[in-house]
Design an enzyme around this catalytic site. Structure first.
Site, PDB file in Angstrom:
ATOM      1  N   GLY A  10       0.892  -1.402   0.485  1.00  0.00           N
ATOM      2  CA  GLY A  10      -0.239   0.193   0.316  1.00  0.00           C
ATOM      3  C   GLY A  10       0.770   0.797   0.086  1.00  0.00           C
ATOM      4  N   GLN A  11       0.166   2.831  -0.554  1.00  0.00           N
ATOM      5  CA  GLN A  11       0.699   3.744  -0.517  1.00  0.00           C
ATOM      6  C   GLN A  11       1.735   4.118   0.973  1.00  0.00           C
ATOM      7  OE1 GLN A  11      -0.849   7.013  -3.214  1.00  0.00           O
ATOM      8  NE2 GLN A  11      -2.570   5.908  -3.103  1.00  0.00           N
ATOM      9  N   LEU A  38      -5.828 -10.569   6.154  1.00  0.00           N
ATOM     10  CA  LEU A  38      -6.663  -9.851   6.860  1.00  0.00           C
ATOM     11  C   LEU A  38      -7.972 -10.461   6.990  1.00  0.00           C
ATOM     12  CD1 LEU A  38      -6.588  -5.803   7.201  1.00  0.00           C
ATOM     13  CD2 LEU A  38      -5.761  -7.419   8.787  1.00  0.00           C
ATOM     14  N   ALA A  61      -6.173  -2.967   3.419  1.00  0.00           N
ATOM     15  CA  ALA A  61      -7.435  -2.345   3.421  1.00  0.00           C
ATOM     16  C   ALA A  61      -7.443  -3.382   2.205  1.00  0.00           C
ATOM     17  CB  ALA A  61      -7.657  -1.583   3.611  1.00  0.00           C
ATOM     18  N   TYR A  62      -9.500  -3.466   2.324  1.00  0.00           N
ATOM     19  CA  TYR A  62      -9.587  -3.549   0.821  1.00  0.00           C
ATOM     20  C   TYR A  62     -10.210  -2.145   0.509  1.00  0.00           C
ATOM     21  CZ  TYR A  62     -13.461  -5.343  -2.187  1.00  0.00           C
ATOM     22  OH  TYR A  62     -14.053  -5.777  -3.735  1.00  0.00           O
ATOM     23  N   THR A 102     -10.876   7.040   6.632  1.00  0.00           N
ATOM     24  CA  THR A 102     -11.525   6.852   5.114  1.00  0.00           C
ATOM     25  C   THR A 102     -12.386   8.752   5.306  1.00  0.00           C
ATOM     26  OG1 THR A 102     -12.051   6.785   3.341  1.00  0.00           O
ATOM     27  CG2 THR A 102     -12.518   5.358   4.895  1.00  0.00           C
ATOM     28  N   ASP A 103     -12.560   9.351   4.308  1.00  0.00           N
ATOM     29  CA  ASP A 103     -13.536   9.954   4.435  1.00  0.00           C
ATOM     30  C   ASP A 103     -15.351   9.768   4.125  1.00  0.00           C
ATOM     31  OD1 ASP A 103     -11.748   9.818   1.884  1.00  0.00           O
ATOM     32  OD2 ASP A 103     -14.014  11.499   1.032  1.00  0.00           O
ATOM     33  N   TYR A 126     -17.949   0.630   0.883  1.00  0.00           N
ATOM     34  CA  TYR A 126     -16.915   0.803   1.311  1.00  0.00           C
ATOM     35  C   TYR A 126     -16.563   1.256   1.925  1.00  0.00           C
ATOM     36  CZ  TYR A 126     -12.096   3.269   0.927  1.00  0.00           C
ATOM     37  OH  TYR A 126     -10.944   3.556   2.323  1.00  0.00           O
ATOM     38  N   TRP A 151      -8.431  11.328   0.071  1.00  0.00           N
ATOM     39  CA  TRP A 151      -8.076  11.199  -1.303  1.00  0.00           C
ATOM     40  C   TRP A 151      -6.533  11.755  -1.838  1.00  0.00           C
ATOM     41  CZ3 TRP A 151     -10.125  16.808  -4.018  1.00  0.00           C
ATOM     42  CH2 TRP A 151     -11.118  16.030  -4.353  1.00  0.00           C
TER      43      TRP A 151
END
Length: 302
Positions: A10-11, A38, A61-62, A102-103, A126, A151
């Site tokens: 992941g990032q 997971l 995460a998914y 997340t937002d 999600y 974002w």
């Protein structure tokens, strides 16, 4: 301080591994499949125990937002049950957990920047799965930081910045949604914020400000405004560029509903930890420069 982070590709994971290089007294260990999966909760506790964390960073995460609409069970297995198991494992090991959210837990109908106490009302599978994950984490480990972000982009993985540069190399005009607003957030900045907050947790065993925080880039824009800045920056550095044409959300239908307003107030995080993300344009320029410089050029095709 030994940070064990879930996931490998992941990032945020990649950004953390990079940010931790050469830091005195800091070791970052990424644990992922098959040792930690997971969707297979029985693997979580053993994998984390073997990694001997001082702090667990729950980053895996998914994240396939549209695909989650067709795979709700898979999304909830990872983002809710899996996240809860990670936090439970941290609690059993006697260590805090820093969990990324997340937002998308908000409906996006608000007109200002969301604060942590605003009502949640996700409009996608999600978002609902991530909200369930927040609740699971808080229920099993009182020593939690839940960091909501939005974002996210970086030199790693797939993200909006890399997509804009790739499309600009092939076309003269790109249509981008102009009526969704948020805070572009560099995963490089998220990594530094995690390291900063983790150091405070590790150095202060009596830390009492656990809970939910918003962590996002400073400043706001629309997706089309974000795209223009990416491509203007690219053009100044001799990279690909294209015209950006504003379109409405209705002109770009997606299976999962995106929040119209993803703006997050980070005042609470700044007050608690004394850290604020750079202005989003500055962080974007840094990532575009890295992508165009050849340092991570091959990643553009990913």
């Amino acid at each position: 301080m030994r940070l064990v982070v879930t996931g490998r590709e992941g990032q945020v994971v990649q950004s953390l591994l990079e940010a931790g290089q050469g830091l005195d007294g800091v070791e970052i260990v990424a644990v992922g499949r098959p040792q930690l999966h997971l969707a297979r909760p029985e693997t979580v506790i053993a994998a984390l125990a073997a990694s001997r964390p001082d702090i667990v960073v729950s980053a895996a995460a998914y994240t396939a937002v549209d695909q989650a609409e067709d795979e709700p069970d898979a999304a909830f297995a990872v983002n809710a049950v899996g996240a809860g198991k990670v936090a439970e494992a941290a609690a059993r090991l006697g260590v805090p957990v820093i969990h990324l959210s997340t937002d998308y837990v908000f409906d996006g109908a608000g007109t200002g920047s969301y604060v942590e106490t605003d009502a949640t009302a996700p409009h996608s599978v999600y978002g609902a799965s991530k909200l369930a994950g927040e609740q699971a984490v808080a229920a099993v480990n009182p020593r939690h930081l839940i960091l909501r972000t939005a974002w996210v982009y970086s030199p790693f993985g797939r993200n909006f910045v890399k997509t804009m540069l790739r499309l600009a190399a092939d076309r003269d005009e790109i249509a981008v949604v102009a009526d969704q607003w948020g805070n572009p957030t560099s995963a490089l900045d998220i990594a530094h914020a995690i390291l900063h907050s983790a150091a405070m947790l590790h150095g202060n065993k009596g830390f009492g400000s656990f809970g939910i925080y918003h962590l996002a880039g400073t400043g706001e824009t629309s997706w089309s405004g974000f795209a223009r800045h990416i491509l203007d920056t690219s053009a100044m550095q001799g990279g690909p560029t294209a015209r950006v044409r504003d379109i409405a959300t209705a002109d770009y239908p997606t299976k999962a509903e995106r929040p119209r307003n993803s703006r997050l107030s980070t005042a609470k995080f700044a007050a608690a930890f004394g850290w604020t993300a750079p202005e989003w344009r500055k962080s974007t320029q840094q990532v575009v420069h890295r992508l165009l410089s050849g340092e991570t050029r091959q990643a553009l095709s990913a």
